[in-house]
Scaffold this motif. Structure first.
Motif, PDB file in Angstrom:
ATOM      1  N   LEU A   7       0.828  -1.210   0.000  1.00 42.52           N
ATOM      2  CA  LEU A   7       0.000   0.000   0.000  1.00 42.52           C
ATOM      3  C   LEU A   7       0.863   1.262   0.000  1.00 42.52           C
ATOM      4  O   LEU A   7       0.559   2.227  -0.707  1.00 42.52           O
ATOM      5  CB  LEU A   7      -0.936  -0.001   1.213  1.00 42.52           C
ATOM      6  CG  LEU A   7      -2.159  -0.902   1.113  1.00 42.52           C
ATOM      7  CD1 LEU A   7      -2.882  -0.981   2.458  1.00 42.52           C
ATOM      8  CD2 LEU A   7      -3.118  -0.390   0.039  1.00 42.52           C
ATOM      9  N   TYR A   8       1.914   1.248   0.788  1.00 39.93           N
ATOM     10  CA  TYR A   8       2.821   2.408   0.792  1.00 39.93           C
ATOM     11  C   TYR A   8       3.388   2.643  -0.606  1.00 39.93           C
ATOM     12  O   TYR A   8       3.443   3.787  -1.085  1.00 39.93           O
ATOM     13  CB  TYR A   8       3.961   2.205   1.787  1.00 39.93           C
ATOM     14  CG  TYR A   8       3.563   2.324   3.238  1.00 39.93           C
ATOM     15  CD1 TYR A   8       2.691   3.321   3.666  1.00 39.93           C
ATOM     16  CD2 TYR A   8       4.075   1.439   4.193  1.00 39.93           C
ATOM     17  CE1 TYR A   8       2.328   3.428   5.006  1.00 39.93           C
ATOM     18  CE2 TYR A   8       3.721   1.546   5.534  1.00 39.93           C
ATOM     19  CZ  TYR A   8       2.846   2.539   5.930  1.00 39.93           C
ATOM     20  OH  TYR A   8       2.497   2.642   7.246  1.00 39.93           O
ATOM     21  N   ASN A   9       3.807   1.574  -1.276  1.00 42.06           N
ATOM     22  CA  ASN A   9       4.339   1.722  -2.629  1.00 42.06           C
ATOM     23  C   ASN A   9       3.262   2.188  -3.606  1.00 42.06           C
ATOM     24  O   ASN A   9       3.525   3.012  -4.486  1.00 42.06           O
ATOM     25  CB  ASN A   9       4.963   0.411  -3.102  1.00 42.06           C
ATOM     26  CG  ASN A   9       6.423   0.267  -2.692  1.00 42.06           C
ATOM     27  OD1 ASN A   9       7.146   1.256  -2.578  1.00 42.06           O
ATOM     28  ND2 ASN A   9       6.864  -0.956  -2.475  1.00 42.06           N
ATOM     29  N   HIS A  14       7.397   5.635  -1.088  1.00 44.01           N
ATOM     30  CA  HIS A  14       8.425   4.605  -1.261  1.00 44.01           C
ATOM     31  C   HIS A  14       9.441   4.585  -0.131  1.00 44.01           C
ATOM     32  O   HIS A  14       9.917   3.507   0.247  1.00 44.01           O
ATOM     33  CB  HIS A  14       9.112   4.796  -2.613  1.00 44.01           C
ATOM     34  CG  HIS A  14       8.147   4.832  -3.755  1.00 44.01           C
ATOM     35  ND1 HIS A  14       7.310   3.777  -4.050  1.00 44.01           N
ATOM     36  CD2 HIS A  14       7.868   5.807  -4.666  1.00 44.01           C
ATOM     37  CE1 HIS A  14       6.558   4.094  -5.100  1.00 44.01           C
ATOM     38  NE2 HIS A  14       6.881   5.309  -5.482  1.00 44.01           N
ATOM     39  N   GLN A  15       9.758   5.740   0.415  1.00 40.42           N
ATOM     40  CA  GLN A  15      10.688   5.769   1.557  1.00 40.42           C
ATOM     41  C   GLN A  15      10.062   5.061   2.753  1.00 40.42           C
ATOM     42  O   GLN A  15      10.734   4.301   3.470  1.00 40.42           O
ATOM     43  CB  GLN A  15      11.040   7.209   1.919  1.00 40.42           C
ATOM     44  CG  GLN A  15      12.076   7.331   3.032  1.00 40.42           C
ATOM     45  CD  GLN A  15      13.444   6.805   2.634  1.00 40.42           C
ATOM     46  OE1 GLN A  15      14.034   7.265   1.679  1.00 40.42           O
ATOM     47  NE2 GLN A  15      13.961   5.827   3.391  1.00 40.42           N
ATOM     48  N   LYS A  16       8.762   5.312   2.969  1.00 35.96           N
ATOM     49  CA  LYS A  16       8.049   4.655   4.056  1.00 35.96           C
ATOM     50  C   LYS A  16       8.001   3.144   3.838  1.00 35.96           C
ATOM     51  O   LYS A  16       8.171   2.364   4.781  1.00 35.96           O
ATOM     52  CB  LYS A  16       6.633   5.220   4.147  1.00 35.96           C
ATOM     53  CG  LYS A  16       5.788   4.617   5.277  1.00 35.96           C
ATOM     54  CD  LYS A  16       6.303   4.992   6.640  1.00 35.96           C
ATOM     55  CE  LYS A  16       5.349   4.550   7.728  1.00 35.96           C
ATOM     56  NZ  LYS A  16       5.874   4.849   9.086  1.00 35.96           N
ATOM     57  N   ILE A  21      10.054  -2.147   5.530  1.00 38.04           N
ATOM     58  CA  ILE A  21      10.702  -3.428   5.208  1.00 38.04           C
ATOM     59  C   ILE A  21      11.958  -3.625   6.056  1.00 38.04           C
ATOM     60  O   ILE A  21      12.182  -4.696   6.624  1.00 38.04           O
ATOM     61  CB  ILE A  21      11.069  -3.480   3.715  1.00 38.04           C
ATOM     62  CG1 ILE A  21       9.800  -3.558   2.857  1.00 38.04           C
ATOM     63  CG2 ILE A  21      11.972  -4.682   3.421  1.00 38.04           C
ATOM     64  CD1 ILE A  21      10.053  -3.379   1.371  1.00 38.04           C
ATOM     65  N   MET A  22      12.772  -2.592   6.151  1.00 36.07           N
ATOM     66  CA  MET A  22      14.063  -2.723   6.821  1.00 36.07           C
ATOM     67  C   MET A  22      13.934  -2.827   8.337  1.00 36.07           C
ATOM     68  O   MET A  22      14.883  -3.215   9.021  1.00 36.07           O
ATOM     69  CB  MET A  22      14.961  -1.532   6.449  1.00 36.07           C
ATOM     70  CG  MET A  22      15.276  -1.442   4.961  1.00 36.07           C
ATOM     71  SD  MET A  22      15.951  -2.983   4.263  1.00 36.07           S
ATOM     72  CE  MET A  22      17.536  -3.053   5.089  1.00 36.07           C
ATOM     73  N   GLY A  38      10.155  -8.180  -4.139  1.00 34.93           N
ATOM     74  CA  GLY A  38       9.644  -7.338  -5.225  1.00 34.93           C
ATOM     75  C   GLY A  38       9.289  -5.945  -4.736  1.00 34.93           C
ATOM     76  O   GLY A  38       9.608  -4.940  -5.384  1.00 34.93           O
ATOM     77  N   GLN A  39       8.629  -5.863  -3.559  1.00 36.78           N
ATOM     78  CA  GLN A  39       8.279  -4.556  -3.007  1.00 36.78           C
ATOM     79  C   GLN A  39       9.516  -3.782  -2.572  1.00 36.78           C
ATOM     80  O   GLN A  39       9.576  -2.556  -2.707  1.00 36.78           O
ATOM     81  CB  GLN A  39       7.317  -4.723  -1.820  1.00 36.78           C
ATOM     82  CG  GLN A  39       5.970  -5.317  -2.188  1.00 36.78           C
ATOM     83  CD  GLN A  39       5.235  -4.507  -3.240  1.00 36.78           C
ATOM     84  OE1 GLN A  39       5.226  -3.279  -3.210  1.00 36.78           O
ATOM     85  NE2 GLN A  39       4.621  -5.198  -4.202  1.00 36.78           N
ATOM     86  N   TYR A  40      10.505  -4.502  -2.078  1.00 36.68           N
ATOM     87  CA  TYR A  40      11.785  -3.896  -1.702  1.00 36.68           C
ATOM     88  C   TYR A  40      12.428  -3.232  -2.919  1.00 36.68           C
ATOM     89  O   TYR A  40      12.865  -2.066  -2.866  1.00 36.68           O
ATOM     90  CB  TYR A  40      12.681  -4.995  -1.126  1.00 36.68           C
ATOM     91  CG  TYR A  40      14.136  -4.636  -0.943  1.00 36.68           C
ATOM     92  CD1 TYR A  40      14.567  -3.898   0.148  1.00 36.68           C
ATOM     93  CD2 TYR A  40      15.097  -5.082  -1.864  1.00 36.68           C
ATOM     94  CE1 TYR A  40      15.913  -3.601   0.329  1.00 36.68           C
ATOM     95  CE2 TYR A  40      16.439  -4.790  -1.691  1.00 36.68           C
ATOM     96  CZ  TYR A  40      16.843  -4.047  -0.602  1.00 36.68           C
ATOM     97  OH  TYR A  40      18.176  -3.742  -0.432  1.00 36.68           O
ATOM     98  N   LYS A  41      12.451  -3.952  -4.034  1.00 35.65           N
ATOM     99  CA  LYS A  41      13.070  -3.407  -5.246  1.00 35.65           C
ATOM    100  C   LYS A  41      12.232  -2.276  -5.842  1.00 35.65           C
ATOM    101  O   LYS A  41      12.783  -1.304  -6.370  1.00 35.65           O
ATOM    102  CB  LYS A  41      13.296  -4.523  -6.261  1.00 35.65           C
ATOM    103  CG  LYS A  41      14.390  -5.494  -5.842  1.00 35.65           C
ATOM    104  CD  LYS A  41      14.759  -6.475  -6.936  1.00 35.65           C
ATOM    105  CE  LYS A  41      13.691  -7.509  -7.149  1.00 35.65           C
ATOM    106  NZ  LYS A  41      14.115  -8.568  -8.108  1.00 35.65           N
ATOM    107  N   ILE A  42      10.911  -2.389  -5.768  1.00 32.69           N
ATOM    108  CA  ILE A  42      10.053  -1.310  -6.261  1.00 32.69           C
ATOM    109  C   ILE A  42      10.326  -0.026  -5.497  1.00 32.69           C
ATOM    110  O   ILE A  42      10.481   1.049  -6.090  1.00 32.69           O
ATOM    111  CB  ILE A  42       8.565  -1.700  -6.154  1.00 32.69           C
ATOM    112  CG1 ILE A  42       8.196  -2.708  -7.251  1.00 32.69           C
ATOM    113  CG2 ILE A  42       7.666  -0.465  -6.266  1.00 32.69           C
ATOM    114  CD1 ILE A  42       6.806  -3.287  -7.104  1.00 32.69           C
TER     115      ILE A  42
END
Length: 240
Positions: A7-9, A14-16, A21-22, A38-42
């Motif tokens: 949802l954030y993406n 994207h920073q959120k 993730i981290m 995939g979401q990490y790379k996006i």
């Protein structure tokens, strides 16, 4: 947690998404099979594209190089067949802007690896269709115009040929990316996928207005089609 990150993406945060993730250690049942990676790379690639628009090429390079590394906390590594053509393509663009011609060419050569045959929208281990777009774009950068056109034409041909296919659920498949297969209209998903592929083809051919039309049609069938939203934004901002 995976859904929050997605949802954030989707919202362009994207920073959120990246920070979320981290700050979490993922287990296999929380987003494996390429979903959390995939979401990490996006998140990282979209932030890099924002830096490219602002001509902050060093910052973009750092983000893209980070996207090629899989932190342990993701709980999974790189899936077989994943080439990250998009990341290498933008690295090629960035290296060229930084005056690193040899490194730029090397990145474009990495970006043009992989198959150029599109697949359906069902199996998580298939090469994502947008990697074929970047394979074509990288070939164009390398001066391989014919090879680039082959990529774009195959995306278009697949979309046109399969748009009205009648789809059936494979109840015994072991590679479906969703647990909601019994609730989904597979014909709708297929039409969304085909319009998406035709949108990608038009991006490669430079037809940005028609690409936007196709992405919007895809979203009518699948409102939450994440890549359609990414590329619809991209054609509006001309980041390719």
């Amino acid at each position: 947690m995976l859904e929050y990150v997605t949802l954030y993406n989707l919202l362009g945060m994207h920073q959120k998404a990246y920070d979320t993730i981290m700050n979490h250690r993922f287990r296999a049942w929380e987003g494996a099979e390429g979903r959390i990676s995939g979401q990490y790379k996006i998140a990282l690639t979209e932030m890099a594209k924002e830096e490219i628009v602002k001509k902050n090429f060093k910052a973009a390079k750092e983000l893209l190089e980070k996207a090629l590394l899989y932190p342990v906390d993701l709980g999974e590594g790189r899936l077989e067949g994943i080439k990250d053509n998009n990341i290498y393509y933008y690295l090629g663009v960035v290296e060229a802007e930084l005056g690193e011609a040899e490194r730029s060419e090397e990145c474009f050569k990495n970006a043009e690896l992989g198959v150029d045959e599109p697949a359906g929208a069902m199996c998580y281990y298939d090469q994502p269709a947008d990697m074929i777009l970047y394979k074509g774009l990288a070939n164009r950068k390398l001066g391989n115009t014919n090879a680039a056109c082959v990529c774009f034409n195959k995306l278009m041909d697949y979309g046109e040929k399969h748009l009205y296919d009648k789809m059936k659920n494979d109840y015994f498949a072991v590679s479906l990316p969703d647990f909601l297969i019994f609730e989904d209209d597979m014909n709708q998903k297929n039409r969304a996928h085909c319009h998406y592929l035709m949108g990608l083809a038009n991006v490669g051919m430079g037809n940005k207005e028609e690409a936007a039309v196709q992405f919007k049609k895809a979203l009518q069938y699948d409102f939450n089609h994440q890549n359609c939203r990414i590329y619809l934004k991209m054609v509006k901002e001309a980041v390719c």
